[in-house]
Design an enzyme around this catalytic site. Structure first.
Site, PDB file in Angstrom:
ATOM      1  N   SER A 129      -7.263 -11.151  47.526  1.00 53.00           N
ATOM      2  CA  SER A 129      -8.605 -11.267  46.956  1.00 53.00           C
ATOM      3  C   SER A 129      -9.462 -12.216  47.785  1.00 53.00           C
ATOM      4  O   SER A 129      -8.949 -13.187  48.367  1.00 53.00           O
ATOM      5  CB  SER A 129      -8.490 -11.798  45.520  1.00 53.00           C
ATOM      6  N   TYR A 153      -6.063 -17.963  39.007  1.00 53.89           N
ATOM      7  CA  TYR A 153      -5.930 -16.592  39.516  1.00 53.89           C
ATOM      8  C   TYR A 153      -5.979 -16.599  41.040  1.00 53.89           C
ATOM      9  O   TYR A 153      -5.088 -16.072  41.713  1.00 53.89           O
ATOM     10  CB  TYR A 153      -7.031 -15.687  38.949  1.00 53.89           C
ATOM     11  N   LYS A 157      -2.928 -15.907  44.089  1.00 53.81           N
ATOM     12  CA  LYS A 157      -3.025 -15.012  45.253  1.00 53.81           C
ATOM     13  C   LYS A 157      -2.777 -15.788  46.547  1.00 53.81           C
ATOM     14  O   LYS A 157      -2.077 -15.322  47.453  1.00 53.81           O
ATOM     15  CB  LYS A 157      -4.408 -14.346  45.298  1.00 53.81           C
TER      16      LYS A 157
END
Length: 346
Positions: A129, A153, A157
């Protein structure tokens, strides 16, 4: 067991990006097996993918944290590689439930990689991402830009990226492409599959489309005082079918690489920024719907502008985004108007 160059395991293949990628893989001649726990996706999405490709798609219900289940999958058939989408993805939820995000996104990926190593399957395309870049110092963002995160989040990643870097150093037989997406939107042109968020959408496009279809009353735009073209946040929106094609290009690239590439990060974006208000106006024009909105305070962790340099994808993979903001809005509106309740057929 000798690897089958055409067979790909797609974890999280029932999800938004995964389902579109399964279609693109089929069209490119790959054989797809979906592995998904359906925690944030739907069996109906798999049914529709099967319908669109004209044949049943193999589906195994399972969790990436379940080593025994994964072992059975890899023991049963030879894979060329894995495209790994299975992960939790709501930024706000990650702030309130960080352990859940690290357990699923980090621990789950470690389990998957361990089982892949056991079965000598070392081609891996990771769904990363643009959040790994945090608040960018320079635009457009290239793959060498500094990485930092503003939420669990994004941190999950980035942690996986660090794990993949270390894995590549430890064993030079791994092909590890990490695709850093910018802002996926849109839907399959058939209107049969698209983004179907649980409850209130976390992302802008499904929120706009649910206001347009009358499911939600109005859109809240967080911040109108950013240093941008109209004060609203600017993002690099990319059509999900362009994104899906990027995964096929990554696999095709890996097939041709000897020796292995190790750890290879690649941005998937259009290279152009679009503001929230510009996207809103484009959607309104396409749908013919008035979309009420109100301005609200900035959200913690949000940044003013974020868009990609996509030069590396073009140079290495021969890939570039081809669909416009208008295309993205048209396909999102077709999906939403044909499926006002998403995959819930009741």
């Amino acid at each position: 067991m000798e690897n089958n160059k055409n067979k790909i395991l797609v974890t999280g293949g029932a999800g938004y990006i995964g389902s579109h990628t399964c279609i693109a893989l089929h069209e490119a001649g790959y054989e797809v097996v979906i592995y998904d726990n359906l925690s944030n996706s739907s069996q109906e999405a798999i049914n529709r993918v099967s319908s669109l490709i004209g044949k049943p798609i193999e589906f195994i219900e399972g969790d990436i944290r379940d080593a025994d289940s994964l072992r059975q999958v890899f023991a049963a058939q030879p894979f060329f590689g894995v495209i790994h989408f299975a992960g939790l993805k709501a930024v706000g939820e990650s702030v309130t439930e960080p352990l859940m995000y690290y357990d699923n996104n980090v621990s789950g990926t470690i389990t998957l990689l361990k089982i892949m190593a056991e079965y000598e399957v070392k081609n891996f395309v990771f769904s990363s991402s643009a959040t790994v870049y945090g608040d960018p110092e320079i635009l457009p963002i290239n793959e060498d830009s500094q990485r930092s995160c503003t939420n669990p989040y994004g941190q999950s990643k980035l942690t996986v990226e660090h794990i993949l870097e270390d894995l590549a150093v430890s064993d030079n037989h791994w092909n590890l492409i990490t695709l850093r997406y910018f802002n996926p939107v849109g839907a399959h042109p058939s209107g049969q599959i698209g983004e179907d968020p649980n409850d209130i959408p976390n992302n802008l496009m499904p929120y706009i489309s649910q206001v347009a279809v009358g499911k939600l009353d109005q859109l809240s735009i967080f911040g109108n005082d950013y240093p941008t073209v109209d004060g609203t946040g600017v993002r690099d929106f990319i059509h999900v079918t362009d994104l899906a094609a990027g995964h096929v290009a990554a696999l095709n690239y890996l097939e041709s690489q000897t020796p292995a590439v190790g750890f290879l990060p690649i941005n998937l974006g259009t290279g152009k920024g679009t503001s929230v208000l510009e996207l809103l106006r484009a959607f309104s024009a396409v749908s013919g719907q008035d979309i009420p909105f109100q301005f609200a305070a900035r959200r913690a962790g949000d940044i003013a502008s974020c868009y990609a340099s996509a030069d590396k994808a073009k140079e290495l993979l021969g890939w570039q985004a081809s669909l416009s903001i208008t295309d993205m809005c048209q396909d999102s509106w077709r999906w939403q108007s044909m499926n006002p309740n998403g995959y819930n057929l009741a």
